[in-house]
Structures are given as structure tokens and as C-alpha cells.
Scaffold this active site. Structure first.
Site, PDB file in Angstrom:
ATOM      1  N   LEU A 259       0.777  -1.118   0.000  1.00 52.87           N
ATOM      2  CA  LEU A 259      -0.006   0.026  -0.036  1.00 52.87           C
ATOM      3  C   LEU A 259       0.889   1.254  -0.155  1.00 52.87           C
ATOM      4  O   LEU A 259       0.555   2.163  -0.583  1.00 52.87           O
ATOM      5  CB  LEU A 259      -0.998  -0.027   0.913  1.00 52.87           C
ATOM      6  CG  LEU A 259      -1.933  -1.133   1.306  1.00 52.87           C
ATOM      7  CD1 LEU A 259      -2.780  -1.021   2.404  1.00 52.87           C
ATOM      8  CD2 LEU A 259      -2.640  -1.248  -0.104  1.00 52.87           C
ATOM      9  N   HIS A 260       2.027   1.276   0.642  1.00 54.39           N
ATOM     10  CA  HIS A 260       2.806   2.531   0.767  1.00 54.39           C
ATOM     11  C   HIS A 260       3.389   2.810  -0.676  1.00 54.39           C
ATOM     12  O   HIS A 260       4.015   3.948  -0.939  1.00 54.39           O
ATOM     13  CB  HIS A 260       4.137   2.234   1.908  1.00 54.39           C
ATOM     14  CG  HIS A 260       5.205   1.562   1.267  1.00 54.39           C
ATOM     15  ND1 HIS A 260       6.482   1.499   2.021  1.00 54.39           N
ATOM     16  CD2 HIS A 260       5.318   0.587   0.420  1.00 54.39           C
ATOM     17  CE1 HIS A 260       7.219   0.828   1.632  1.00 54.39           C
ATOM     18  NE2 HIS A 260       6.595   0.021   0.436  1.00 54.39           N
ATOM     19  N   ASP A 261       3.299   2.085  -1.718  1.00 52.98           N
ATOM     20  CA  ASP A 261       3.862   2.107  -2.946  1.00 52.98           C
ATOM     21  C   ASP A 261       2.767   3.065  -3.769  1.00 52.98           C
ATOM     22  O   ASP A 261       3.090   3.618  -4.830  1.00 52.98           O
ATOM     23  CB  ASP A 261       3.957   1.021  -3.972  1.00 52.98           C
ATOM     24  CG  ASP A 261       5.235   0.030  -3.440  1.00 52.98           C
ATOM     25  OD1 ASP A 261       6.089   0.546  -2.917  1.00 52.98           O
ATOM     26  OD2 ASP A 261       5.020  -1.198  -3.713  1.00 52.98           O
TER      27      ASP A 261
END
Ligand SMILES: Nc1ncnc2c1ncn2[C@@H]1O[C@H](CSCC[C@H]([NH3+])C(=O)O)[C@@H](O)[C@H]1O
Length: 356
Positions: A259-261
Site C-alpha cells: 500500500l505504501h507504493d
């Protein structure tokens, strides 16, 4: 008042990182680790792979840099040796090696960070400014950027493996996953996390890795060098598309550093695809397990590691780290509930949520 010492430490921080990166790249630690009695600089110069040294002056200065940074020791005869942590974390063949992540840092992150100013102004990645190719603003291309070049995909996967080898044991110690009967690791790269998971949970019925087709092919090639648990299965696909039907045993989808991408709308697509696949499965209790760093609170300034990693995602993928309330909001919008956050003491926090 912290004074000038704090400032000079920050000014010079990149120089210390680069001493480490260059030493890894030149094979200094790998070579010295094979010589427990140490080597003099002239001996080392002859043994380093792929290099011809016209003079050993530069190498001697780099070695002294490593001594000053507590990476090497030097004896009375000026023979250099690796220190224990250097052998454990900075040699290629060590099971706890960080060499993969250091090569990624040297070859990709260091040039990207050089153009942080551009990202600060645009709010986008700075691939174009740093590498002169591809559209800096096209977030969907983040992984084409990262994987460019003949060794790009392998270098990045090795980087992911190095950090998983450190974080997975810490996570598996800190969090109870006894509700999981089988796991699908979405964006699970070479299967390294699933390997740690199956090794720690031999009664887990199934562990599957889902990743882009060319990464799954690469994973099969890489497992010849560093084996993965032979129960790990692979599926090719894109998590932006509806996921394939899950086998009955799979009641958990893991999203580790996924998700942090991505920006919020893209995360919602991924989470909704995961939710749809889980609710179609027959499992009584099905849920999602997210490994990402979380800000301590909504001010987003309290945890230095997370703040710095957030900037790292800005320059690299156009993604971001999130606070607990931001991640919870995304999960609720995607029909997950009963959200639990575990601070693991590792560099990744664990968030678990169940299907409504
Ligand atoms: N569209 C996509 N569908 C499936 N996997 C993807 C997609 N885009 C990127 N990935 C994968 O997402 C992963 C992000 S890096 C994180 C890898 C791993 N979960 C770990 O924590 O170590 C990489 O393996 C990418 O190849």
C-alpha cells in the site's frame, strides 16, 4: 538547542552512507570475510573482483573510512578485517545479508534522493530528473522504472529479500496469526516472506505468492540460488485486476510493503480486489494483513524512520506512509472492519482487519 554537532552530522550523513555502499559494491567485505587473519591493502587490491587498481591510495583511504565507521578493524601491521556485524549483515552469502538493499540504495535510491527538490516541488517521483527516462509523473509506471535495465528486477527483489529476512522473524514473534489457515501474499515477490511464514507455521495449509508474471518467472530462477520453502505456490497476475478464485484454505491476504507504493485511490482498488476475493472464499473468518510503517499520530512528525521512509516513497514510487487513522479509513471504505494495529518493534507495523 542541539547545536552545530547535530547539523554537521546531518550534512555529512550521505558521505558515511556512500562509504558503506562503495565498499559493498567493490566486494571489500565479501573478500575480507574470507580472510579471518586480515589483509593488507595491497593484498586486498589484487583480490577484489572486476577491478584493476593503478594505485592503492584511494582504496586505503576507503578502508580507513570503514574502520572509522566501525565496519572494519585494522591491526598493528595495517591488516584489515571484518567486524562481526559486518560479516553478518554486509556479506553477500550471509542469511541476514543486507547487500541486496544496499545495492538498491546505491544504484536507485541515491540518485533519486539527489533530486528530492524536484519531488518536493512536484509532489511526484523524480525518475526523469534522476535517470533522464520515463515520465516522472506516471505513477502506474513505478515498477517499470524500478525494474529497468537487465539486472533491475533482480536487484530490487534481492533488496526486498534482505529486509524481509530481518523483519519477518520479528513480525512472526510479535503477532499471533493462529486464525490463518492459508495465506495469499499479494505482491509477494520471490516468496521469501511465505518461506519464513511456513517455516514458523508448519501447520499452515497453504501459502501462495501473487506477483507480476515476469517477477514470478524471476522468482523461479532466483530460488535456485537461495531456496524458498517448496510448499510455496505462485500465481501470476496484477492486483489491479479482479483476483482469481482462492482455494478454500486461503483465508488471509497479506499486503507487505504494497500500500505504501500507491496513492489512496489505487490502494482502494487493491483492497477492494482483495476483499472481493476473500468474501467469495468459504472461510468463516477471512481478513487482510498489512505490513507497512505507520506514523504514530496524524501530525506525522514523531517517528523519524517513518518520516524518512515516507519521503523515500515520494521520490521512488509516488506512494506514501500513512497514519493509523488514514489506513483505517482506507480499510473501512473497502469493507474491512475489526481493525487491529500491532507495533512489532521491527521496521514494519502490522495491521489486521477482517471482512465485513
Ligand atoms: N500490479 C501489480 N500486481 C501484482 N504485483 C505487483 C504489481 N505491481 C507491483 N507489484 C509487486 O509488488 C511488490 C512490491 S515490493 C514488496 C515485496 C514484498 N511484499 C516485500 O514486502 O518484500 C513487488 O514484488 C512488485 O513486483
Amino acid at each position: 538547542m542541539r547545536g552545530i554537532a547535530h547539523i554537521t552530522e546531518l550534512v555529512n550523513g550521505f558521505r558515511c552512507s556512500k562509504v558503506l555502499f562503495a565498499s559493498v559494491k567493490l566486494g571489500i567485505f565479501d573478500t575480507l570475510a574470507q580472510h579471518p587473519d586480515g589483509l593488507a591493502v595491497q593484498e586486498l587490491a589484487k583480490m577484489l573482483p572486476n577491478q584493476t587498481f593503478e594505485t592503492t591510495d584511494g582504496l586505503a583511504r576507503l578502508l580507513r573510512g570503514c574502520v572509522s565507521l566501525s565496519l572494519l578493524s585494522m591491526d598493528g601491521q595495517k591488516r584489515f578485517s571484518v567486524l562481526p556485524d559486518t560479516k553478518t549483515y554486509l556479506t553477500t552469502s550471509s542469511p541476514q545479508s543486507w547487500v541486496g538493499y544496499i545495492n538498491h540504495s546505491n544504484d536507485m535510491l541515491y540518485p533519486l534522493w539527489q533530486n528530492l527538490e524536484a519531488s518536493a516541488v512536484s509532489g511526484l517521483t523524480c525518475w526523469k530528473e534522476s535517470f533522464g527516462f520515463l515520465e516522472g509523473g506516471d505513477r502506474a509506471k513505478a515498477f517499470e522504472h524500478i525494474y529497468h535495465g537487465p539486472e533491475g528486477a533482480k536487484r530490487f527483489q534481492r533488496a526486498m529479500e534482505s529486509t524481509v529476512n530481518t523483519t519477518a522473524p520479528q513480525i512472526l514473534d510479535a503477532v499471533q496469526f493462529d486464525w490463518i489457515t492459508g495465506v495469499l501474499d499479494l505482491g509477494g515477490s520471490t516468496g521469501r516472506f511465505c518461506t519464513h511464514y511456513l517455516d514458523a507455521n508448519p501447520r499452515c495449509q497453504r501459502a501462495m505468492v501473487f506477483d507480476l508474471p515476469h517477477i514470478v518467472d524471476l522468482a523461479q530462477e532466483m530460488r535456485k540460488d537461495v531456496p524458498i520453502n517448496d510448499r510455496v505456490e505462485f500465481i501470476k497476475g496484477s492486483f489491479f485486476d479482479p483476483l482469481p478464485e482462492l482455494p478454500g484454505e486461503i483465508n488471509a491476504i497479506c499486503l507487505s510493503r504494497i500500500l505504501h507504493d500507491w496513492d489512496d485511490p489505487t490502494c482502494e482498488t487493491i483492497l477492494k480486489n482483495a476483499h472481493a476475493a476473500l468474501v467469495k472464499s468459504k472461510a468463516r473468518r477471512a481478513g487482510i494483513v498489512i505490513f507497512d510503517m505507520l506514523f504514530e499520530d496524524d501530525t506525522k512528525v514523531t517517528s523519524k524512520d517513518t518520516v524518512i521512509q515516507d519521503i523515500n516513497m515520494l521520490v521512488q514510487t509516488g506512494g506514501r506512509e500513512r497514519s493509523v487513522s488514514e489506513l483505517s479509513h482506507l480499510l473501512e471504505k473497502s469493507n474491512f472492519t475489526d481493525i487491529q494495529v500491532h507495533r512489532t518493534g521491527s521496521s514494519l507495523d502490522v495491521t489486521i482487519a477482517f471482512c465485513k
